[in-house]
Design a protein around this motif. Structure first.
Motif, PDB file in Angstrom:
ATOM      1  N   CYS A  68      32.702   7.175   3.284  1.00 44.23           N
ATOM      2  CA  CYS A  68      33.108   6.404   2.107  1.00 44.23           C
ATOM      3  C   CYS A  68      32.159   5.209   1.935  1.00 44.23           C
ATOM      4  CB  CYS A  68      34.543   5.930   2.296  1.00 44.23           C
ATOM      5  SG  CYS A  68      35.231   5.099   0.854  1.00 44.23           S
ATOM      6  N   ASP A  70      32.992   2.296   1.348  1.00 46.53           N
ATOM      7  CA  ASP A  70      33.700   1.080   1.779  1.00 46.53           C
ATOM      8  C   ASP A  70      32.841   0.207   2.698  1.00 46.53           C
ATOM      9  OD1 ASP A  70      35.590  -0.636   3.340  1.00 46.53           O
ATOM     10  OD2 ASP A  70      37.069   0.409   2.102  1.00 46.53           O
ATOM     11  N   HIS A 120      38.300   7.008   6.505  1.00 45.61           N
ATOM     12  CA  HIS A 120      38.658   5.780   7.211  1.00 45.61           C
ATOM     13  C   HIS A 120      40.055   5.306   6.833  1.00 45.61           C
ATOM     14  CE1 HIS A 120      38.104   2.935   3.788  1.00 45.61           C
ATOM     15  NE2 HIS A 120      37.347   3.918   3.346  1.00 45.61           N
ATOM     16  N   CYS A 123      41.747   3.473   3.140  1.00 48.17           N
ATOM     17  CA  CYS A 123      40.722   3.868   2.158  1.00 48.17           C
ATOM     18  C   CYS A 123      41.226   3.588   0.735  1.00 48.17           C
ATOM     19  CB  CYS A 123      40.381   5.344   2.313  1.00 48.17           C
ATOM     20  SG  CYS A 123      39.137   5.905   1.133  1.00 48.17           S
ATOM     21  N   GLY A 124      40.522   2.722   0.038  1.00 40.80           N
ATOM     22  CA  GLY A 124      40.910   2.337  -1.320  1.00 40.80           C
ATOM     23  C   GLY A 124      40.838   3.494  -2.300  1.00 40.80           C
ATOM     24  N   ALA A 125      39.892   4.423  -2.081  1.00 39.73           N
ATOM     25  CA  ALA A 125      39.745   5.568  -2.984  1.00 39.73           C
ATOM     26  C   ALA A 125      40.962   6.485  -2.864  1.00 39.73           C
ATOM     27  CB  ALA A 125      38.473   6.337  -2.663  1.00 39.73           C
TER      28      ALA A 125
HETATM   29 ZN   LIG Z   1      37.292   4.531   1.412  1.00 35.32          ZN
END
Ligand SMILES: [Zn+2]
Length: 248
Positions: A68, A70, A120, A123-125
């Motif tokens: 990611c 991130d 991870h 994870c914001g996604a």
């Molecule tokens: Zn992420």
């Protein structure tokens, strides 16, 4: 009256705290550029020309890593010096389909023996894909749309934290399954092993902050079976127990 002012101040403070999380480092463009130039300058002055010599004409990575974007996830958590060792593809949600060509390059042209798919914790996604993201730009929506299928097994039961982690794992498993279909022949011949892992900076697995927890090897998700997989044969039992994790 005093009480009301206190409430207003408290609300303003709390709101600013919410905004502050995940909204960047609050530095100006010139400050940001200065940080980058200074960081690079430090790198230039601490590395001898001989350091660059071995890879001036070609690269030699031993892993294709898809992870990611991130900012809390970085290559230096896996290798002290990742230069010339890792072929890295990054996007929101560590997805194969949105960067298929780049992954083909690592696997088919650079012949890395490992394709590591690294999700991870927090994870914001994945979190965004779990919610309503219709107000995002079309480009962001297009990338998040691809997370819908892996997350479709989520029935919305249980507390949010555990659903979130479970969906991070579902996404990793989904990406591994896709990789196995894309690179079936190489995997069959034993020339490529697809590893799915979660980088855990909140210690959700209890294996240490910053641990890369391996949860999937070539589609195998049972920890005992992963520990028996030939790809792990150079790891001691102690290390295997530390890094191989069960799904939540
Ligand atoms: Zn992420």
């Amino acid at each position: 009256m005093k009480k009301a002012w206190f409430l207003v101040v408290a609300i303003l403070f709390l709101t600013s705290q919410v905004w502050a999380s995940g909204k960047g480092a609050h530095v100006s463009p010139s400050e940001a550029l200065k940080k980058l130039v200074e960081g690079n300058n430090e790198f230039v002055s601490s590395h001898d020309p001989s350091y660059f010599e071995p890879y001036q004409t070609s690269q030699h990575p031993f892993v294709t890593l898809i992870t990611c974007s991130d900012a809390r996830v970085h290559m230096t958590a896996l290798l002290k010096d990742p230069i010339d060792k890792m072929f890295v593809i990054r996007n929101i949600g560590n997805q194969l389909v949105v960067s298929h060509g780049s992954i083909d390059y690592g696997v088919l042209h650079l012949h890395t023996p490992i394709l590591l798919i690294l999700g991870h914790t927090h994870c914001g996604a994945v979190k965004a894909a779990m919610g309503d993201y219709r107000k995002e730009t079309e480009a962001i929506r297009n990338e998040l749309d691809h997370l819908h299928l892996p997350l479709s097994a989520d029935k919305g039961e249980g507390d949010f934290e555990s659903r979130w982690l479970k969906n991070v794992e579902r996404n990793v498993d989904w990406q591994v399954a896709q990789a196995l279909s894309f690179y079936h022949d190489l995997v069959q011949k034993g020339e490529l092993v697809v590893v799915g892992a979660v980088y855990d900076f909140i210690n959700a697995y209890g294996k240490g902050y910053g641990r890369m927890v391996i949860i999937n090897v070539n589609g195998v998700t049972c920890p005992d079976a992963i520990k028996k997989h030939p790809v792990t044969r150079k790891l001691s039992e102690k290390i295997k127990n530390l890094v191989v994790g069960a799904h939540h």
